[in-house]
Write an enzyme that holds these catalytic residues in place. Sequence first.
Site, PDB file in Angstrom:
ATOM      1  CB  CYS A   1      -1.038  -0.213   1.187  1.00 24.09           C
ATOM      2  SG  CYS A   1      -2.112  -1.460   1.258  1.00 24.09           S
TER       3      CYS A   1
ATOM      4  CG  HIS B   1      -3.226   3.178   2.167  1.00 32.27           C
ATOM      5  ND1 HIS B   1      -3.643   2.989   0.838  1.00 32.27           N
ATOM      6  CD2 HIS B   1      -3.364   2.214   3.188  1.00 32.27           C
ATOM      7  CE1 HIS B   1      -4.035   1.484   0.990  1.00 32.27           C
ATOM      8  NE2 HIS B   1      -4.020   1.153   2.047  1.00 32.27           N
TER       9      HIS B   1
ATOM     10  CG  ASN C   1      -6.453  -0.956   1.116  1.00 31.23           C
ATOM     11  OD1 ASN C   1      -5.866  -0.430   0.089  1.00 31.23           O
ATOM     12  ND2 ASN C   1      -6.146  -1.473   2.328  1.00 31.23           N
TER      13      ASN C   1
HETATM   14  N1  COA Z   1     -18.142  -8.578   8.939  1.00 31.84           N
HETATM   15  C1  COA Z   1     -18.406  -8.788  10.374  1.00 31.84           C
HETATM   16  N2  COA Z   1     -17.395  -9.210  11.244  1.00 31.84           N
HETATM   17  C2  COA Z   1     -16.265  -9.063  11.024  1.00 31.84           C
HETATM   18  C3  COA Z   1     -15.808  -8.630   9.604  1.00 31.84           C
HETATM   19  C4  COA Z   1     -16.748  -8.716   8.895  1.00 31.84           C
HETATM   20  N3  COA Z   1     -16.256  -8.235   7.418  1.00 31.84           N
HETATM   21  N4  COA Z   1     -14.342  -8.768   9.814  1.00 31.84           N
HETATM   22  C5  COA Z   1     -13.910  -9.114  11.015  1.00 31.84           C
HETATM   23  N5  COA Z   1     -15.102  -9.231  11.834  1.00 31.84           N
HETATM   24  C6  COA Z   1     -15.292  -9.823  13.275  1.00 31.84           C
HETATM   25  C7  COA Z   1     -13.903 -10.242  13.507  1.00 31.84           C
HETATM   26  O1  COA Z   1     -14.126 -11.711  13.258  1.00 31.84           O
HETATM   27  C8  COA Z   1     -14.197 -10.184  15.118  1.00 31.84           C
HETATM   28  O2  COA Z   1     -14.912 -11.045  15.730  1.00 31.84           O
HETATM   29  P1  COA Z   1     -14.945 -11.767  17.216  1.00 31.84           P
HETATM   30  O3  COA Z   1     -14.950 -10.673  17.975  1.00 31.84           O
HETATM   31  O4  COA Z   1     -16.001 -12.604  17.157  1.00 31.84           O
HETATM   32  O5  COA Z   1     -13.644 -12.578  16.939  1.00 31.84           O
HETATM   33  C9  COA Z   1     -14.844  -8.759  15.120  1.00 31.84           C
HETATM   34  O6  COA Z   1     -15.325  -8.526  13.832  1.00 31.84           O
HETATM   35  C10 COA Z   1     -13.929  -7.859  15.523  1.00 31.84           C
HETATM   36  O7  COA Z   1     -12.631  -7.926  14.955  1.00 31.84           O
HETATM   37  P2  COA Z   1     -11.430  -7.050  14.874  1.00 31.84           P
HETATM   38  O8  COA Z   1     -10.327  -7.480  13.942  1.00 31.84           O
HETATM   39  O9  COA Z   1     -11.217  -6.884  16.381  1.00 31.84           O
HETATM   40  O10 COA Z   1     -11.962  -5.688  14.329  1.00 31.84           O
HETATM   41  P3  COA Z   1     -11.487  -4.283  13.840  1.00 31.84           P
HETATM   42  O11 COA Z   1     -12.639  -3.235  14.597  1.00 31.84           O
HETATM   43  O12 COA Z   1     -10.163  -4.244  14.316  1.00 31.84           O
HETATM   44  O13 COA Z   1     -11.737  -4.093  12.563  1.00 31.84           O
HETATM   45  C11 COA Z   1     -10.280  -4.401  10.624  1.00 31.84           C
HETATM   46  C12 COA Z   1     -11.000  -5.205  11.620  1.00 31.84           C
HETATM   47  C13 COA Z   1      -9.681  -5.326   9.838  1.00 31.84           C
HETATM   48  C14 COA Z   1     -11.370  -3.522   9.710  1.00 31.84           C
HETATM   49  C15 COA Z   1      -9.288  -3.090  11.117  1.00 31.84           C
HETATM   50  O14 COA Z   1      -8.265  -4.092  12.009  1.00 31.84           O
HETATM   51  C16 COA Z   1      -8.482  -2.734  10.249  1.00 31.84           C
HETATM   52  O15 COA Z   1      -8.981  -1.903   9.279  1.00 31.84           O
HETATM   53  N6  COA Z   1      -7.234  -2.968  10.186  1.00 31.84           N
HETATM   54  C17 COA Z   1      -6.262  -2.497   9.230  1.00 31.84           C
HETATM   55  C18 COA Z   1      -6.699  -2.805   7.809  1.00 31.84           C
HETATM   56  C19 COA Z   1      -5.729  -2.213   6.782  1.00 31.84           C
HETATM   57  O16 COA Z   1      -5.370  -1.080   6.838  1.00 31.84           O
HETATM   58  N7  COA Z   1      -5.046  -3.173   5.827  1.00 31.84           N
HETATM   59  C20 COA Z   1      -4.299  -2.658   5.035  1.00 31.84           C
HETATM   60  C21 COA Z   1      -3.045  -2.253   5.433  1.00 31.84           C
HETATM   61  S1  COA Z   1      -2.302  -0.939   4.598  1.00 31.84           S
END
Ligand code: COA
Length: 348
Positions: A124, A266, A296
């Site tokens: 990214c 980003h 993204n």
């Molecule tokens: N729909 C529903 N639930 C989802 C889901 C989806 N699409 N994706 C994840 N979950 C669930 C998880 O399984 C977890 O469930 P659990 O509590 O039963 O285990 C719950 O939501 C919380 O997960 P968590 O990972 O703690 O959520 P979060 O608030 O951190 O959001 C991301 C997850 C991936 C959206 C977030 O961490 C993020 O944006 N990270 C950075 C991603 C990024 O920038 N990537 C590119 C890098 S450049």
Amino acid sequence: MSRAAVVCGLGGALPATAVTNEELAAQLDTSDQWIRTRTGIGLRYVVAPGESTSDLAVAAGERALESARRKADSDSDAAGTEAEVDLVVLATSTPDRPCPGTAPGVAHRLGLGTVPAFDVAAVCTGFVYALATAASMITAGVAERALVIGADTFSTILDPVDRTTRAIFGDGAGAVVLRAGESGEPGALLGFDLGSDGGGADLITVRAGGSRQRSTGEPPAEGDQFFAMEGRPVFTQAVINMSESSQRLLDRVGWTPGDLDKVVAHQANVRILHAVGEQLGLEDKQIVVNLDRVGNTVAASIPLALSDAAAEGDLVPGHRVVLTGFGGGLTWGSAALVWPDIEPVTRS
Ligand code: COA
């Protein structure tokens, strides 16, 4: 004033197929409400079977070149209309094939002859790394005009049953044209801040497909061919590194966060964008957001956000802009410029 690389064209391209949150929710255990509240994303685009990263890169490249031609015509810059680019740098982590690089084929399809063309793989952060590479080659006198493209098709490497990554990532390409100019001109790239931390390499990865697994001679373990990400630590690292990198660059350029008109970060998660804004003490109006419409798009993210913001009049000539990216590697990078008077081309 000194020799500098100046942005003089901007283009973007998306595949034809849009995927809504509702469509994802019909296939996976997720919902429009979860995706919108946790990421800010409402829509992403995916390539059709047989369509690849180079197809999007060529479309975005053509449009950026068209944008540069229009700019040269409006400036009555005869040299600008005649000269095509003499360098192509393509940021991608989803090349058409592991070998050779995708950029030479893109340059060939764009009819650019035998120009130097190579890929940059910084996930990214790829676009900012590619921009810094091309700008440095221009300031060093190695090139006069460069086409810098960020293009990725992450839909081709996602695990079809991974609701987290499928909700976030979309395909796309964005490109800019750089020309040699002077540091005092609008569009001149004024500085960069780049960094990496390979200690975090496993946080964003495709385990199989490279020399590490191939050299064992064994087929990849189940799932290792797909992209994998640890969302929580990536979120934290994205906020820390985009904020700190932007601040280091501001200090170098001599601007304060209050001097900035726009930060084009980003587009990974709207909560990351707001957290970066908070760390830098920015107001919401200073932060460009287009991930609601495209998700993204990895290396395409920053140039597509620039295209949308410029097309909508959110980014206007004279604006002081910082671009900042974070991604796999881990890698991060920022660039500063005063926005030039250019018209993005996003449709043919
Ligand atoms: N729909 C529903 N639930 C989802 C889901 C989806 N699409 N994706 C994840 N979950 C669930 C998880 O399984 C977890 O469930 P659990 O509590 O039963 O285990 C719950 O939501 C919380 O997960 P968590 O990972 O703690 O959520 P979060 O608030 O951190 O959001 C991301 C997850 C991936 C959206 C977030 O961490 C993020 O944006 N990270 C950075 C991603 C990024 O920038 N990537 C590119 C890098 S450049």
